[in-house]
Scaffold this active site. Structure first.
Site, PDB file in Angstrom:
ATOM      1  N   ASP A 274     -12.852  -8.556  10.148  1.00 27.30           N
ATOM      2  CA  ASP A 274     -11.704  -7.645  10.270  1.00 27.30           C
ATOM      3  C   ASP A 274     -12.054  -6.565  11.304  1.00 27.30           C
ATOM      4  OD1 ASP A 274     -13.445  -6.075   8.824  1.00 27.30           O
ATOM      5  OD2 ASP A 274     -11.916  -5.229   7.517  1.00 27.30           O
TER       6      ASP A 274
ATOM      7  N   SER B 188     -10.133   0.061   9.568  1.00 28.66           N
ATOM      8  CA  SER B 188     -10.493  -1.298   9.172  1.00 28.66           C
ATOM      9  C   SER B 188      -9.426  -2.349   9.493  1.00 28.66           C
ATOM     10  CB  SER B 188     -10.828  -1.267   7.689  1.00 28.66           C
ATOM     11  OG  SER B 188     -11.460  -2.446   7.316  1.00 28.66           O
TER      12      SER B 188
ATOM     13  N   THR C  53      -4.671   1.740   0.808  1.00 29.10           N
ATOM     14  CA  THR C  53      -4.930   1.875   2.239  1.00 29.10           C
ATOM     15  C   THR C  53      -3.665   1.778   3.085  1.00 29.10           C
ATOM     16  OG1 THR C  53      -5.281  -0.502   2.472  1.00 29.10           O
ATOM     17  CG2 THR C  53      -7.246   0.837   2.059  1.00 29.10           C
TER      18      THR C  53
ATOM     19  N   ASP D  55     -13.205  -3.599  11.467  1.00 28.03           N
ATOM     20  CA  ASP D  55     -14.462  -2.842  11.512  1.00 28.03           C
ATOM     21  C   ASP D  55     -15.634  -3.681  11.001  1.00 28.03           C
ATOM     22  OD1 ASP D  55     -13.647  -2.831   8.887  1.00 28.03           O
ATOM     23  OD2 ASP D  55     -14.342  -0.802   8.471  1.00 28.03           O
TER      24      ASP D  55
HETATM   25  C1  G16 Z   1     -10.537  -1.531   1.884  1.00 26.12           C
HETATM   26  C2  G16 Z   1     -11.478  -1.490   0.707  1.00 26.12           C
HETATM   27  C3  G16 Z   1     -11.415  -2.812  -0.032  1.00 26.12           C
HETATM   28  C4  G16 Z   1      -9.973  -3.108  -0.432  1.00 26.12           C
HETATM   29  C5  G16 Z   1      -9.053  -3.017   0.781  1.00 26.12           C
HETATM   30  C6  G16 Z   1      -7.583  -3.125   0.421  1.00 26.12           C
HETATM   31  O1  G16 Z   1     -10.925  -2.552   2.763  1.00 26.12           O
HETATM   32  O2  G16 Z   1     -12.774  -1.236   1.166  1.00 26.12           O
HETATM   33  O3  G16 Z   1     -12.238  -2.715  -1.157  1.00 26.12           O
HETATM   34  O4  G16 Z   1      -9.875  -4.376  -0.987  1.00 26.12           O
HETATM   35  O5  G16 Z   1      -9.228  -1.782   1.437  1.00 26.12           O
HETATM   36  O6  G16 Z   1      -7.273  -2.105  -0.487  1.00 26.12           O
HETATM   37  P1  G16 Z   1      -5.806  -1.805  -0.958  1.00 26.12           P
HETATM   38  O7  G16 Z   1      -5.287  -3.088  -1.542  1.00 26.12           O
HETATM   39  O8  G16 Z   1      -5.941  -0.700  -1.959  1.00 26.12           O
HETATM   40  O9  G16 Z   1      -5.000  -1.432   0.253  1.00 26.12           O
HETATM   41  P2  G16 Z   1     -10.943  -2.334   4.331  1.00 26.12           P
HETATM   42  O10 G16 Z   1     -11.531  -3.592   4.872  1.00 26.12           O
HETATM   43  O11 G16 Z   1      -9.521  -2.118   4.746  1.00 26.12           O
HETATM   44  O12 G16 Z   1     -11.802  -1.123   4.520  1.00 26.12           O
END
Ligand code: G16
Length: 573
Positions: free
Chosen positions: A285, A69, A530, A287
């Site tokens: 973003d 993503s 993430t 994806d």
């Molecule tokens: C993913 C999740 C989102 C989250 C984001 C950041 O988004 O699907 O719900 O807000 O990660 O998460 P974190 O703050 O825990 O790193 P994406 O767009 O990266 O798939």
């Protein structure tokens, strides 16, 4: 004879995908996510897990998306999608994490057998999977490892190729509802683009044509989505795609895309000479599951319209349509946010009737948009899965993270009510038709930048809003996001929907002391799910104070946990 786990084929292929030593994998906010070059074993094992999940659910099709993503290009990841197109059930995230960390092939097989026993999986059931990837260079090799997993267990796996994450979610629900009364759509890209564009065209018929929209595709798979949907939209909307270099090494999410815009609160440099004052633009973003809008004012100053602003726009529009359709009091609209939601947005949504307090230009128009119905607003931890589940409790649940990830859900009862309601006036009939079209325009499986973009464009067309007028719904409180690299982000534990830290001990009290010193101050700290960082959010009435608060709290986090001085946040105070 009861079916057995094909241990021999699993063991043989597992040896080709050994787990690297010294790495601990975790199924986080949106699946596994880390450097693409260490994920081979994870992908193989996820292939087997997806098949078992399908068997457990009586052969329903499970989705697997290979993406990281918004993360940098060298990262990659994988997540599972449950049969209605929603994120994997939380209990299975735990299974995913332990299987990914089994040290050897025999440990892995032992754990699989334990899972089959404890989850009572009937191995004679079919295993059906649909999978896709984004445009990352590490994608093809990881997909090959995933396919080895499918082969090892004998899953019936359909390759959906290179596509956006939300399209994969759409496929999953479409496949599983085929031939039922809840049929979601045709399980092809053509089916998806036709469904969205037909609903959009219906919604904007008779409305003044909006000027062309500049779309920053983050040099990711969204570029393909935008170029594919354009012919379906025809004259109803002109899209001007930028940052479409999906094969240029290092370009993905680099100084562009929704995360760049939201975090840096700046225009992507590549759009500096493109965007004219007053023109609308948006960023997807990597994806295409997040969306952020923005525009430049007459003085060339940048203004961001983030997930909170989208939620405000969309929720108020739906409330208004419900009322115009004569369904007020019968259909409750609710909004779900996270701790990142700007304080002003929460206030705006919770006091919809008094929105004029926050509006300085469009008073009349916004007052008309308001409804006597007060919107319930809930706060949940970060992660679409949390927001999605909370939104399901409303008749219409609108959820958006400030980072632009979100959608709106119409409950099955609401859907039925809309289909059976008999309007008594032409105005009611029009509003009802609009609501029905919205249920088709909105990707109700997950946040979807393309679907959300058409949703925003619909509301702007109905309201004749420019970016400026939309922005005027409320004034954002200045805020700042800071990432801190720490030795062990897992040492950070939170409570109260991530608004307070419970560990490391004593840190929250220090944050509280700091926050008190800032007018309108608010700050919280949470580990990312993430990226290997701790995130710090700071908000205050004045921009310089919001920056100072965020960096001071980042300093506390850093000092508390220690770390490499090279990673000290740059603007340390
Ligand atoms: C993913 C999740 C989102 C989250 C984001 C950041 O988004 O699907 O719900 O807000 O990660 O998460 P974190 O703050 O825990 O790193 P994406 O767009 O990266 O798939």
């Amino acid at each position: 004879m009861t079916a057995q786990l094909p241990v021999e084929s699993i063991s043989k292929l597992s040896e080709l995908h050994p787990k690297p030593n010294h790495i601990r994998f975790q199924y986080g906010t949106a699946g596994f996510r880390t450097l693409g070059n260490v994920l081979d074993s994870v992908l193989f094992r996820v292939g087997i897990l997806a098949a078992l999940r399908s068997k457990r659910l009586d052969g329903k099709t499970i989705g697997v998306m290979v993406t990281a993503s918004h993360n940098p290009e060298h990262d990659n990841g994988v997540k599972l999608v449950d049969p209605r197109g929603e994120m994997l059930e939380a209990a299975w995230e735990v299974h995913a994490t332990s299987l990914a960390n089994a040290a050897t092939t025999s440990d892995f097989v032992e754990q699989l057998e334990a899972l089959i026993r404890s989850a009572k999986i009937d191995l004679s059931k079919p295993a059906r999977v649909v999978y896709a990837r984004d445009t990352r260079p590490s994608g093809p090799a990881l997909v090959a490892a995933l396919e080895d997993g499918f082969k090892a267990i004998g899953a019936d796996a359909r390759n959906a190729g290179v596509t956006t994450t939300p399209i994969l979610h759409y496929f999953v629900r479409s496949i599983n509802t085929k031939g039922t009364k809840n049929e979601y759509g045709e399980d092809s890209e053509d089916g998806y683009f036709t469904k969205l564009s037909s609903a959009f065209k219906k919604l904007v018929t008779g409305k003044p044509q909006l000027p062309p929209l500049v779309v920053d595709c983050a040099n990711g798979v969204g570029a393909e989505g935008i170029s594919k949907i354009s012919p379906y939209l025809g004259e109803s909307l002109t899209l001007i795609p930028h940052n479409t270099a999906t094969t240029t090494p290092g370009a993905l999410n680099n100084a562009c895309g929704a995360d760049y815009v939201k975090t840096s609160q700046k225009l992507p440099p590549s759009l500096a000479s493109v965007l004219k004052p007053g023109q609308r633009a948006c960023s997807l973003d990597g994806d295409a599951d997040r969306l952020i809008y923005y525009y430049l004012d007459d003085r060339g100053q940048f203004h961001m319209l983030d997930g909170d602003k989208i939620a405000a726009l969309v929720a108020a529009f739906i409330v208004e349509l419900v009322k115009s359709a004569g369904l007020e009091g019968e259909i409750q609209v609710g909004v779900v946010q996270t701790a990142y939601a700007n304080g002003s947005s929460t206030k705006y949504l919770a006091e919809v009737r008094s929105t004029h307090l926050f509006v300085y230009r469009m008073r009349d128009r916004v007052d008309r948009l308001s409804s006597p119905q007060r919107l319930p607003v809930r706060c949940v931890p970060t992660g679409v899965k949390h927001l999605h589940h909370a939104a399901e409790h409303f008749a219409v649940g609108v959820y958006f993270e400030a980072n632009g990830h979100g959608t709106a859900l119409f409950s099955p009862e609401t859907q039925e009510k809309l289909e059976s309601h008999e309007p008594t006036t032409p105005a009611q009939s029009t509003a009802l038709n609009h609501l029905l079209s919205l249920t088709r325009l909105i990707n109700q499986t997950v946040g979807d930048a393309i679907s959300d973009m058409l949703l925003v464009e619909t509301v702007l067309a109905h309201k004749s809003y420019s970016g400026l007028e939309w922005d005027s719904l409320y004034v954002d409180l200045p805020n700042r996001l800071v990432k801190v690299v720490v030795v062990d982000r897992h040492a950070f534990k939170t409570e109260d929907a991530e608004r307070r830290l419970v560990s490391p001990k004593g840190l929250q009290a220090k944050i509280d002391d700091l926050v008190k010193r800032y007018d309108g101050g608010r700050s919280f700290v949470r580990p990312s799910g993430t990226e290997d960082v701790v995130r710090v959010y700071g908000e205050a009435v004045i921009k310089s104070q919001a920056d100072e608060l965020a960096f001071r709290v980042a300093g506390l986090v850093y000092d508390e946990t220690g770390g490499d001085p090279a990673t000290r946040p740059k603007e340390f105070i």
